[in-house]
Design a protein around this motif. Structure first.
Motif, short mmCIF file in Angstrom:
data_model
loop_
_atom_site.label_atom_id
_atom_site.label_comp_id
_atom_site.label_asym_id
_atom_site.label_seq_id
_atom_site.Cartn_x
_atom_site.Cartn_y
_atom_site.Cartn_z
N LEU A 30 0.84 -1.18 0.00
CA LEU A 30 0.00 0.00 0.00
C LEU A 30 0.89 1.24 0.00
O LEU A 30 1.05 1.93 0.99
CB LEU A 30 -0.91 0.00 1.23
CG LEU A 30 -2.10 0.98 1.19
CD1 LEU A 30 -2.91 0.76 -0.07
CD2 LEU A 30 -2.97 0.82 2.41
N ARG A 31 1.53 1.47 -1.16
CA ARG A 31 2.44 2.61 -1.32
C ARG A 31 2.05 3.37 -2.57
O ARG A 31 1.49 2.80 -3.50
CB ARG A 31 3.90 2.14 -1.42
CG ARG A 31 4.47 1.64 -0.12
CD ARG A 31 5.97 1.44 -0.28
NE ARG A 31 6.26 0.31 -1.15
CZ ARG A 31 6.49 -0.91 -0.69
NH1 ARG A 31 6.44 -1.15 0.59
NH2 ARG A 31 6.75 -1.89 -1.52
N LEU A 126 -11.93 -1.62 -3.34
CA LEU A 126 -11.65 -0.75 -4.47
C LEU A 126 -10.98 0.54 -4.02
O LEU A 126 -10.10 1.08 -4.72
CB LEU A 126 -12.95 -0.42 -5.21
CG LEU A 126 -13.58 -1.57 -6.00
CD1 LEU A 126 -14.93 -1.14 -6.58
CD2 LEU A 126 -12.66 -2.06 -7.10
N HIS A 127 -11.37 1.05 -2.86
CA HIS A 127 -10.73 2.26 -2.34
C HIS A 127 -9.24 2.02 -2.11
O HIS A 127 -8.40 2.86 -2.46
CB HIS A 127 -11.40 2.67 -1.03
CG HIS A 127 -10.75 3.85 -0.36
ND1 HIS A 127 -10.88 5.15 -0.83
CD2 HIS A 127 -9.92 3.92 0.72
CE1 HIS A 127 -10.17 5.97 -0.06
NE2 HIS A 127 -9.59 5.25 0.89
N LEU A 132 -3.28 2.48 -5.18
CA LEU A 132 -2.05 1.94 -5.76
C LEU A 132 -1.83 2.39 -7.20
O LEU A 132 -0.87 1.97 -7.85
CB LEU A 132 -2.08 0.41 -5.70
CG LEU A 132 -2.06 -0.18 -4.28
CD1 LEU A 132 -2.23 -1.69 -4.34
CD2 LEU A 132 -0.76 0.17 -3.57
N THR A 133 -2.72 3.20 -7.73
CA THR A 133 -2.54 3.72 -9.08
C THR A 133 -1.25 4.54 -9.14
O THR A 133 -0.97 5.31 -8.23
CB THR A 133 -3.74 4.63 -9.45
OG1 THR A 133 -4.95 3.90 -9.25
CG2 THR A 133 -3.66 5.09 -10.89
N PRO A 134 -0.40 4.40 -10.20
CA PRO A 134 -0.60 3.64 -11.43
C PRO A 134 0.04 2.25 -11.41
O PRO A 134 0.29 1.67 -12.47
CB PRO A 134 0.10 4.52 -12.46
CG PRO A 134 1.27 5.05 -11.69
CD PRO A 134 0.79 5.26 -10.28
N VAL A 174 4.57 -3.44 -6.60
CA VAL A 174 3.89 -2.49 -5.72
C VAL A 174 2.38 -2.65 -5.82
O VAL A 174 1.66 -2.55 -4.84
CB VAL A 174 4.31 -1.04 -6.07
CG1 VAL A 174 3.55 -0.04 -5.22
CG2 VAL A 174 5.81 -0.87 -5.87
N GLY A 175 1.89 -2.92 -7.02
CA GLY A 175 0.46 -3.06 -7.23
C GLY A 175 -0.06 -4.48 -7.10
O GLY A 175 -1.26 -4.72 -7.28
#
Length: 293
Positions: A30-31, A126-127, A132-134, A174-175
């Protein structure tokens, strides 16, 4: 039982995906930027734990916002893009789509009540994922029947149609999901999951085009070109679709996975073609005569 801190939606490798819960106390990834983006990340002014996006991540954020995948069928058209963070109505429609899809397999509780519970958990999920975008992207597809398109010729309206499908693409470590299903895919490679098509739009070839859109996004976001996904053994039609698209089996769940009340799954992967930055992605063509959800 305490509510889980992270909901991991298993890949929708069938028309009806299922849920896996992780009982970890916090999401694993969660970065807002990769660890290598800065050796000493600056805290946010409000004292939060996030870090600033690197120039590369900002560029990818713009690319994701501009991403569009369009396909025309004889019966209508499909447009796939990233979920808009500012549109609450769009997020509500996506939550309903996922909740209805997940609740279809439930036989031990009233579907409507279970869908309401799922809506709450999915909204939270979803929140977290949009944070985590992008490094991860939630895609939504909108379908417009051919009759509606003909009736709007010459108009300036920007109506995309009805939300018909969704998928999630993790682009790097990361994602990556905090609790990926087994067999566990490599976390630093793109991973496609949570694919589903609204019931009323199934068997029109939309699922195939959604998969193409996911692959197109991977290439345009300059991610690694080896893509992973899961497919349940019992889902023969999606399995055939993935094989036709070029995916091969890497590993299959042990029979003992039944002890955890899960369906056995194949982990599959595909090597996407290398595409130069200045050229456009050419997705693998499917036979749209073989329809699936």
């Amino acid at each position: 039982m305490a509510a889980p801190a992270l909901l991991s939606l298993s890949p929708a490798v069938s028309r009806r995906p299922h849920l896996l819960f992780s009982h970890t106390h916090s999401p694993r990834h969660l970065r807002l930027a990769p660890p290598a983006a800065s050796s000493s990340p600056s805290p946010s002014p409000g004292g939060g734990g996030g870090v600033f996006l690197s120039p590369s991540a900002l560029s990818k954020l713009d690319a994701l916002a501009a991403f569009r995948y369009a396909h025309s069928f004889p019966h209508g058209s499909l447009t796939v893009r990233a979920l808009t963070p500012e549109d609450d109505a769009e997020a509500d429609a996506l939550v309903r789509l996922l909740a209805d899809s997940f609740s279809e397999d439930v036989r031990w509780a009233p579907a409507q009540r279970y869908a309401q519970l799922l809506a709450f958990v999915i909204r939270r999920y979803l929140h977290e994922r949009r944070g985590l975008t992008p490094h991860a992207a939630v895609l939504v597809g909108f379908y417009k029947p051919a009759a509606a398109e003909a009736g709007q010729e010459g108009e300036d309206g920007e109506d995309e149609g009805e939300m018909a499908c969704t998928a999630e693409v993790s682009l790097d470590a990361v994602g990556a999901p905090g609790a990926p299903p087994t067999p566990t895919p490599p976390l630093d490679f793109p991973y496609i999951c949570n694919m589903t098509v609204k019931t009323s739009f199934r068997r029109r070839g939309i699922g195939k085009q959604l998969l193409k859109a996911c692959e197109d996004l991977v290439v345009k976001m300059d991610a690694k070109t080896r893509v992973y996904l899961h497919c349940r053994i019992i889902d023969q039609v999606p399995f055939n679709m993935y094989k036709k698209a070029g995916y091969t089996i890497v590993q299959t769940d042990s029979i003992f996975v039944w002890l955890s009340l899960q369906k056995r799954k194949h982990l599959m992967r595909k090597e996407l073609p290398q595409v130069s930055v200045d050229s456009e992605c050419t997705p693998v063509e499917f036979d749209d005569n073989i329809l699936t959800g």
